[in-house]
Design an enzyme around this catalytic site. Structure first.
Site, mmCIF file in Angstrom:
data_model
loop_
_atom_site.group_PDB
_atom_site.id
_atom_site.type_symbol
_atom_site.label_atom_id
_atom_site.label_comp_id
_atom_site.label_asym_id
_atom_site.label_seq_id
_atom_site.Cartn_x
_atom_site.Cartn_y
_atom_site.Cartn_z
ATOM 1 N N ASP A 1 0.785 -1.466 0.177
ATOM 2 C CA ASP A 1 -0.050 0.523 -0.032
ATOM 3 C C ASP A 1 0.710 1.389 -0.362
ATOM 4 O O ASP A 1 1.507 1.595 1.658
ATOM 5 C CB ASP A 1 -1.202 -0.209 1.449
ATOM 6 C CG ASP A 1 -1.996 -0.799 1.011
ATOM 7 O OD1 ASP A 1 -2.037 -2.230 0.169
ATOM 8 O OD2 ASP A 1 -3.109 -0.510 2.044
ATOM 9 N N LYS B 1 -7.179 3.159 -3.021
ATOM 10 C CA LYS B 1 -7.290 3.101 -2.286
ATOM 11 C C LYS B 1 -7.236 4.554 -0.957
ATOM 12 O O LYS B 1 -6.462 5.529 -1.536
ATOM 13 C CB LYS B 1 -5.719 2.289 -1.095
ATOM 14 C CG LYS B 1 -6.003 2.573 0.105
ATOM 15 C CD LYS B 1 -5.846 1.866 1.162
ATOM 16 C CE LYS B 1 -4.934 1.919 2.432
ATOM 17 N NZ LYS B 1 -3.827 0.924 3.167
ATOM 18 N N LYS C 1 -9.847 0.699 -2.387
ATOM 19 C CA LYS C 1 -9.989 0.176 -0.950
ATOM 20 C C LYS C 1 -10.327 0.973 -0.499
ATOM 21 O O LYS C 1 -9.697 2.496 -0.329
ATOM 22 C CB LYS C 1 -8.278 -0.509 -0.474
ATOM 23 C CG LYS C 1 -8.401 -0.531 1.118
ATOM 24 C CD LYS C 1 -6.931 -1.176 1.129
ATOM 25 C CE LYS C 1 -6.623 -1.534 3.030
ATOM 26 N NZ LYS C 1 -5.400 -1.944 3.070
#
Length: 220
Positions: free
Chosen positions: A89, A151, A180
């Site tokens: 991430d 995300k 996400k």
């Protein structure tokens, strides 16, 4: 839908101890979460503890500011993969996005995708710092760079995911990549809102509370 498999069980506080890492690993194994998301310094330990488990190891790159150089992010990614990370991430260069230096933003993401060597890459755009058009552009750049997810948030910038932002991101990227939601997803109600808005992964430190809410929900 297996709700547990949507959850990245997350502990990214700077003061996280080995005891706390053990706790989230044990919880992730018990509830069959998709992953544990930990800072890079904990990746090797988490990977060793989860070697006999389906639970993946997720870590963060250029976190939480996104202001590291591209070369640094790429090296961090290679190091994390070598230590056993399954998913990455990363945080975008937010200032570059706001400057309109879109090539720089995309190249930053592409460098991490390349360094990840086929491992899942999720790109944190920090929605709380962006306006509508910037969220759209950041999502488009994430898709163009070949990442797997866009995300919402780090959880460190004073705000987290909203259903409105998740829907905007999903509408922008379509079926090509996933979304996400993270930051402020604390209970079953929050979880359901994000999933309904289009999120297929949830980053939360409250994974256990979410699952307990599901167990208590008579409709489950």
């Amino acid at each position: 839908m297996n709700s547990a498999k949507l959850i990245d069980h997350t502990l990214l506080k700077p003061e996280s101890t080995r005891t706390q890492i053990d706790q989230i690993i044990d919880e992730a194994k018990a509830y069959h979460f998709k992953s544990v998301c930990v800072n890079p310094t904990h990746v090797k330990y988490a990977a060793e503890r989860l070697a006999d488990s389906e639970v993946l190891v997720c870590t963060v790159i250029g976190f939480p500011l996104g202001a590291s150089t591209t070369a640094t992010k790429a090296f961090e990614t290679e190091d994390a993969i070598q230590n056993g990370a399954d998913e990455i991430d990363m945080v975008i260069n937010i200032g570059a996005l706001k400057d309109g230096r879109f090539d720089d933003v995309q190249q930053d993401i592409e460098a991490v995708v390349k360094a990840a060597k086929g491992h899942t890459v999720k790109v944190i755009i920090e929605t709380v710092l962006l306006d509508h058009d910037e969220i759209v552009k950041a999502s488009e750049l994430t898709k163009a760079a070949g990442a797997d997810f866009v995300k919402t948030s780090t959880g460190f910038a004073g705000g987290g995911a909203t259903a409105e932002d998740v829907k905007l991101m999903k509408d922008t990227v379509g079926a090509d990549i996933e979304v996400k939601a993270s930051g402020g997803v604390r209970n079953l109600e929050d979880f359901n809102k994000m999933v309904e808005a289009g999120a297929t992964r949830i980053g939360a430190s409250a994974g256990v509370q979410i699952m307990q809410g599901l167990e208590a929900d008579s409709d489950y």
